[in-house]
Design an enzyme around this catalytic site. Structure first.
Site, mmCIF file in Angstrom:
data_model
loop_
_atom_site.group_PDB
_atom_site.id
_atom_site.type_symbol
_atom_site.label_atom_id
_atom_site.label_comp_id
_atom_site.label_asym_id
_atom_site.label_seq_id
_atom_site.Cartn_x
_atom_site.Cartn_y
_atom_site.Cartn_z
ATOM 1 N N SER A 220 0.821 -1.211 0.000
ATOM 2 C CA SER A 220 0.000 0.000 0.000
ATOM 3 C C SER A 220 0.859 1.266 0.000
ATOM 4 O O SER A 220 1.582 1.528 -0.951
ATOM 5 C CB SER A 220 -0.947 -0.040 1.203
ATOM 6 N N LYS B 115 -0.433 -4.226 -3.308
ATOM 7 C CA LYS B 115 -1.742 -3.677 -2.921
ATOM 8 C C LYS B 115 -1.853 -2.271 -3.500
ATOM 9 O O LYS B 115 -1.369 -1.303 -2.924
ATOM 10 C CB LYS B 115 -1.908 -3.643 -1.407
ATOM 11 N N ASP C 217 10.240 5.350 -10.018
ATOM 12 C CA ASP C 217 9.825 5.927 -11.296
ATOM 13 C C ASP C 217 10.489 7.274 -11.570
ATOM 14 O O ASP C 217 10.787 7.609 -12.730
ATOM 15 C CB ASP C 217 8.302 6.104 -11.332
#
Length: 382
Positions: free
Chosen positions: A291, A316, A302
């Site tokens: 999460s 998740k 990224d």
């Protein structure tokens, strides 16, 4: 006209009027067609149980069961109906202090496994160990609970007792009676490693105070001469997205951190305002990083602001909202999915580390942390 016929006409008229009223209300609420039929079925069954069941029933208990069954029918392990005690436990957990036994758990393949045991807590005192599998809580098998519901049943008022049936490899299953205590756990804690200038901050979860706690530790280490940071998100089950974004605002370069997309396609973007992100960073993740911890790791990966070391994360990628209901109970419901800055939704997939490192089963040394030190040292020297 006889009195019986008059009475019958009155009853039929009243019933017809009631039906028209209900149907009119359904139309106003936009509940036409099959939805109206379903609601009539629901209230019909409820009324039949209340009036004809062999024993007296409590209408609130019936409604609790109906709501619980409705949520479970979604087949989503992260959505659940919480009765008063569970809802209270969840609020206490996100506040950072709660009655419990001091263990963190991982949920994989239908098993509930202890991933860490905090020092000085009731769990450590009775001898619970990393790798222990929890089979039941107070006599109820964990298979009867949704994964995230298990921890809420283990928590409770300090001074009360919880019984756990534990399975440990090559030993007979054993039941432990554990007295709960107040577990006050700082969610972020840091230090300099090995008398070096390499900083290390462990975030255990993203609670209400995590952003402030991380900022305090981060600034303290920078004042002490930190030249690079290892951010440990292993065994971090997630938590509040707002706290995650507060931490990201100190680590992720200015720009997108995460996008939350709802079923209608509406998108909410969370961005970082950080202008200077020159500090070399290595992030540790494992199979139980989930999460909010995946949001932070994914953003750093990224945006090429960190190297990820460890094992693929839990996966998740959904967002839940906790809604208070009318009897001090609550509903935890999945309402959206989140996407990393590159547009990936890692729900059910997880984040792949840049450098994969497994922990040895004997755990004599932390091979993942050792690799993180090695990678960070190279980044500092570049």
């Amino acid at each position: 006209m006889s009195k019986k016929k008059i009475a019958l006409i009155v009853v039929v008229t009243a019933l017809f009027s009631s039906v028209l009223t209900v149907m009119g209300l359904m139309k106003i609420l936009g509940l036409g067609g099959e939805k109206t039929t379903d609601l009539l079925r629901f209230f019909g069954v409820m009324r039949m149980i209340e009036t004809r069941y062999v024993s007296d029933v409590d209408s609130s208990t019936l409604m609790d069961g109906a709501i619980d069954g409705m949520v479970k029918s979604l087949g989503d392990p992260h959505s659940m109906y919480m009765k008063t005690s569970l809802y209270k436990s969840l609020k206490e957990h996100t506040a950072g202090a709660f009655g419990g036994i001091g263990v963190t758990m991982g949920f994989k393949d239908g098993k509930v496994t202890i991933m860490s045991v905090l020092e000085g807590t009731p769990g450590e005192k009775v001898g619970l160990k990393v790798g222990d599998e929890i089979m039941s809580v107070d006599g109820t098998p964990v298979t009867e609970y949704q994964p995230e519901e298990v921890a809420l049943h283990i928590r409770g008022e300090a001074g009360t007792e919880v019984k756990l049936l534990i399975h440990r490899a090559e030993e007979e299953d054993k039941e432990y009676a554990i007295e709960r205590d107040m577990i006050k756990v700082p969610s972020a804690k840091g230090k300099l490693l090995d008398d070096s200038t390499m900083g290390y901050i462990r975030i255990a979860s993203f609670a209400e105070n995590t952003g402030d706690e991380f900022k305090t530790e981060y600034n303290r280490l920078k004042e002490a001469g930190m030249t690079g940071l290892i951010l440990d998100l292993r065994q971090n089950p997630g938590g509040l997205i707002t706290s995650c974004v507060e931490v990201a605002d100190m680590l992720v370069p200015k720009g997108n951190v995460v996008s939350v997309v709802q079923r209608d396609g509406s998108r909410e973007n969370f961005d970082s305002t950080l202008e200077d992100s020159s500090l070399p960073i290595v992030v540790l993740i494992d199979e139980n990083s989930a999460s909010a911890s995946e949001i932070l790791a994914g953003a750093l990966q990224d945006r090429e602001a960190a190297t990820i070391v460890g094992m693929k994360s839990y996966g998740k990628g959904s967002v839940q909202v906790v809604v208070p209901l009318f009897h001090e109970d609550g509903l935890k419901l999945t309402i959206a999915k989140y996407y990393t800055p590159s547009g990936k939704c890692i729900d059910g997939i997880g984040i792949e580390p840049d450098v994969e490192v497994k922990l040895p089963e004997d755990m004599h040394e932390d091979t993942q942390l050792n690799m993180a030190k090695e990678v960070l040292q190279k980044k500092v020297n570049e």
